[in-house]
Design a protein around this motif. Structure first.
Motif, PDB file in Angstrom:
ATOM      1  N   GLU A   1      37.412  19.337  54.445  1.00  0.00           N
ATOM      2  CA  GLU A   1      36.551  19.860  55.505  1.00  0.00           C
ATOM      3  C   GLU A   1      35.735  18.760  56.163  1.00  0.00           C
ATOM      4  O   GLU A   1      35.533  18.767  57.386  1.00  0.00           O
ATOM      5  CB  GLU A   1      35.639  20.955  54.951  1.00  0.00           C
ATOM      6  CG  GLU A   1      36.404  22.199  54.504  1.00  0.00           C
ATOM      7  CD  GLU A   1      35.478  23.354  54.176  1.00  0.00           C
ATOM      8  OE1 GLU A   1      34.230  23.203  54.332  1.00  0.00           O
ATOM      9  OE2 GLU A   1      35.983  24.423  53.792  1.00  0.00           O
ATOM     10  N   ALA A   2      35.253  17.815  55.386  1.00  0.00           N
ATOM     11  CA  ALA A   2      34.439  16.744  55.957  1.00  0.00           C
ATOM     12  C   ALA A   2      35.269  15.886  56.922  1.00  0.00           C
ATOM     13  O   ALA A   2      34.803  15.533  58.019  1.00  0.00           O
ATOM     14  CB  ALA A   2      33.862  15.876  54.845  1.00  0.00           C
ATOM     15  N   ALA A   3      36.504  15.559  56.533  1.00  0.00           N
ATOM     16  CA  ALA A   3      37.353  14.743  57.405  1.00  0.00           C
ATOM     17  C   ALA A   3      37.725  15.508  58.671  1.00  0.00           C
ATOM     18  O   ALA A   3      37.711  14.956  59.775  1.00  0.00           O
ATOM     19  CB  ALA A   3      38.610  14.308  56.656  1.00  0.00           C
ATOM     20  N   PHE A   4      38.052  16.795  58.522  1.00  0.00           N
ATOM     21  CA  PHE A   4      38.410  17.595  59.692  1.00  0.00           C
ATOM     22  C   PHE A   4      37.225  17.703  60.645  1.00  0.00           C
ATOM     23  O   PHE A   4      37.367  17.527  61.862  1.00  0.00           O
ATOM     24  CB  PHE A   4      38.872  18.989  59.270  1.00  0.00           C
ATOM     25  CG  PHE A   4      39.193  19.883  60.437  1.00  0.00           C
ATOM     26  CD1 PHE A   4      40.331  19.673  61.196  1.00  0.00           C
ATOM     27  CD2 PHE A   4      38.338  20.927  60.792  1.00  0.00           C
ATOM     28  CE1 PHE A   4      40.618  20.487  62.295  1.00  0.00           C
ATOM     29  CE2 PHE A   4      38.616  21.741  61.867  1.00  0.00           C
ATOM     30  CZ  PHE A   4      39.758  21.521  62.626  1.00  0.00           C
ATOM     31  N   THR A   5      36.053  17.993  60.104  1.00  0.00           N
ATOM     32  CA  THR A   5      34.861  18.088  60.942  1.00  0.00           C
ATOM     33  C   THR A   5      34.605  16.774  61.667  1.00  0.00           C
ATOM     34  O   THR A   5      34.240  16.757  62.853  1.00  0.00           O
ATOM     35  CB  THR A   5      33.641  18.469  60.074  1.00  0.00           C
ATOM     36  OG1 THR A   5      33.858  19.772  59.514  1.00  0.00           O
ATOM     37  CG2 THR A   5      32.366  18.486  60.887  1.00  0.00           C
ATOM     38  N   GLY A   6      34.824  15.655  60.969  1.00  0.00           N
ATOM     39  CA  GLY A   6      34.644  14.354  61.598  1.00  0.00           C
ATOM     40  C   GLY A   6      35.613  14.121  62.750  1.00  0.00           C
ATOM     41  O   GLY A   6      35.228  13.581  63.797  1.00  0.00           O
ATOM     42  N   LEU A   7      36.870  14.530  62.568  1.00  0.00           N
ATOM     43  CA  LEU A   7      37.858  14.377  63.634  1.00  0.00           C
ATOM     44  C   LEU A   7      37.460  15.168  64.872  1.00  0.00           C
ATOM     45  O   LEU A   7      37.547  14.682  66.006  1.00  0.00           O
ATOM     46  CB  LEU A   7      39.232  14.834  63.145  1.00  0.00           C
ATOM     47  CG  LEU A   7      39.946  13.957  62.117  1.00  0.00           C
ATOM     48  CD1 LEU A   7      41.166  14.683  61.577  1.00  0.00           C
ATOM     49  CD2 LEU A   7      40.351  12.613  62.716  1.00  0.00           C
ATOM     50  N   VAL A   8      37.029  16.407  64.661  1.00  0.00           N
ATOM     51  CA  VAL A   8      36.670  17.263  65.797  1.00  0.00           C
ATOM     52  C   VAL A   8      35.406  16.754  66.479  1.00  0.00           C
ATOM     53  O   VAL A   8      35.331  16.698  67.722  1.00  0.00           O
ATOM     54  CB  VAL A   8      36.507  18.722  65.339  1.00  0.00           C
ATOM     55  CG1 VAL A   8      36.002  19.598  66.495  1.00  0.00           C
ATOM     56  CG2 VAL A   8      37.834  19.269  64.819  1.00  0.00           C
ATOM     57  N   ALA A   9      34.390  16.380  65.689  1.00  0.00           N
ATOM     58  CA  ALA A   9      33.159  15.861  66.272  1.00  0.00           C
ATOM     59  C   ALA A   9      33.432  14.605  67.096  1.00  0.00           C
ATOM     60  O   ALA A   9      32.826  14.391  68.166  1.00  0.00           O
ATOM     61  CB  ALA A   9      32.148  15.569  65.170  1.00  0.00           C
ATOM     62  N   ARG A  10      34.336  13.781  66.621  1.00  0.00           N
ATOM     63  CA  ARG A  10      34.696  12.557  67.341  1.00  0.00           C
ATOM     64  C   ARG A  10      35.327  12.894  68.699  1.00  0.00           C
ATOM     65  O   ARG A  10      35.066  12.216  69.705  1.00  0.00           O
ATOM     66  CB  ARG A  10      35.672  11.764  66.470  1.00  0.00           C
ATOM     67  CG  ARG A  10      36.065  10.390  66.936  1.00  0.00           C
ATOM     68  CD  ARG A  10      36.755   9.674  65.782  1.00  0.00           C
ATOM     69  NE  ARG A  10      37.278   8.377  66.167  1.00  0.00           N
ATOM     70  CZ  ARG A  10      38.544   8.164  66.527  1.00  0.00           C
ATOM     71  NH1 ARG A  10      39.401   9.173  66.545  1.00  0.00           N
ATOM     72  NH2 ARG A  10      38.952   6.949  66.862  1.00  0.00           N
ATOM     73  N   LEU A  11      36.142  13.936  68.737  1.00  0.00           N
ATOM     74  CA  LEU A  11      36.756  14.360  69.994  1.00  0.00           C
ATOM     75  C   LEU A  11      35.698  14.899  70.948  1.00  0.00           C
ATOM     76  O   LEU A  11      35.743  14.638  72.159  1.00  0.00           O
ATOM     77  CB  LEU A  11      37.836  15.403  69.728  1.00  0.00           C
ATOM     78  CG  LEU A  11      39.036  14.912  68.924  1.00  0.00           C
ATOM     79  CD1 LEU A  11      39.996  16.053  68.638  1.00  0.00           C
ATOM     80  CD2 LEU A  11      39.752  13.780  69.657  1.00  0.00           C
ATOM     81  N   HIS A  12      34.765  15.677  70.427  1.00  0.00           N
ATOM     82  CA  HIS A  12      33.667  16.166  71.267  1.00  0.00           C
ATOM     83  C   HIS A  12      32.904  14.998  71.884  1.00  0.00           C
ATOM     84  O   HIS A  12      32.606  14.998  73.083  1.00  0.00           O
ATOM     85  CB  HIS A  12      32.728  17.032  70.424  1.00  0.00           C
ATOM     86  CG  HIS A  12      31.387  17.247  71.044  1.00  0.00           C
ATOM     87  ND1 HIS A  12      31.204  17.989  72.191  1.00  0.00           N
ATOM     88  CD2 HIS A  12      30.157  16.780  70.690  1.00  0.00           C
ATOM     89  CE1 HIS A  12      29.917  17.986  72.519  1.00  0.00           C
ATOM     90  NE2 HIS A  12      29.268  17.259  71.618  1.00  0.00           N
TER      91      HIS A  12
END
Length: 294
Positions: free
Chosen positions: A23-34
């Protein structure tokens, strides 16, 4: 045509082990795209390994994606073998706050055109958000005709079609987009997939690019998409040519494995991060990818 379906839509990985989603890695990927200012984020697409996840896992990923996107529109994949499961995924996506949903016609038994049309009719009748038709014969093994696209595009809530790569020849690419455009309402956007064809598809008149590479490398993809959308053909093709070695890797190993390797190399995810039986690249294959990236 809704403004949601324009520009660049970036599709991140759903990094996982056999025990859990990272979950932490996925959240990081999405936040980076935002933070990179992509126009939308496509969670639980093919790059997001939707077909390998349980209903509970998919619900959780949808929730995490919307939270981490922090206002960037999120498109959630809802494909499944049975219509009842598709409807359940659609409800979960909407409850999570998805801006739109993405639906491929998944099957074990080959589907007929009428069965696929009925799938979209059943789902769109229950939706309160826009739907993107996911036309990807490489994964679904179903080939849409333009006439079927026209029938489905007339259904309520259909807002976009994600088409396979357009032809390399610019005139043929333009004809392919124009032919489909003549059969669908003006309110339905055409999005090109197949990253190597993105520049050609956008220059041929597609409204947006549904991108695998943008899920890990949004900046060069944004530059390419924006050049194409402002009509700067030379710059768009130059930027695509700069990524030609990556497109070659996609063709050789599959885009999912390559972007997983890129994400590992960038320190965005740990290894392993793909659902078994899928295996990440190792040995000489990984060395080849790393050499291209260097």
């Amino acid at each position: 045509m809704t403004g949601l379906f324009t520009g660049l839509s970036a599709f991140p990985l759903t990094p996982m082990t056999e025990q859990r989603i990272d979950e932490a890695a996925f959240t990081g990927l999405v936040a980076r795209l935002h933070q990179s200012d992509v126009d939308s984020i496509g969670a639980l697409g093919s790059t997001g390994s939707y077909a390998y996840l349980t209903t509970a896992e998919r619900r959780r990923v949808a929730e995490l994606a919307v939270q981490a996107a922090d206002g960037t529109p999120v498109i959630i994949g809802i494909g499944a073998l049975r219509t009842v499961e598709v409807l359940r995924h659609a409800e979960n996506a909407q409850n999570a706050g998805a801006s739109a949903v993405l639906l491929p016609p998944m099957s074990y038994q080959p589907l007929t055109d009428d069965e696929v049309h009925q799938l979209y009719a059943d789902v769109t009748a229950e939706l309160s958000v826009p739907l993107c038709v996911y036309d990807n014969p490489g994964t679904t093994h179903f080939s849409f005709s333009d006439e079927l696209h026209g029938r489905i595009a007339a259904l309520p809530n259909v807002a976009s079609i994600k088409i396979p790569p357009t032809p390399a020849d610019p005139a043929a690419a333009r004809e392919r987009v124009d032919r489909l455009r003549r059969l669908i309402p003006d309110t339905v956007a055409i999005g090109v997939s197949g990253d190597a064809a993105a520049a050609g598809g956008l220059l041929a008149g597609a409204d947006l690019w549904y991108s695998v590479l943008a899920g890990v490398w949004p900046e060069p993809c944004l530059a390419l998409a924006r050049a194409a959308k402002r009509g700067d053909a030379d710059e768009a093709r130059r930027l695509s040519d700069e990524l030609a070695a990556v497109w070659t890797l996609f063709a050789r190993y599959g885009s999912l494995r390559v972007v997983a390797a890129i994400a590992e190399r960038e320190g965005l995810v740990s290894a392993p991060n793909l659902p078994r039986p899928l295996l990440g690249l190792t040995g000489a294959d990984l060395a080849r990818v790393n050499e291209v990236l260097r």
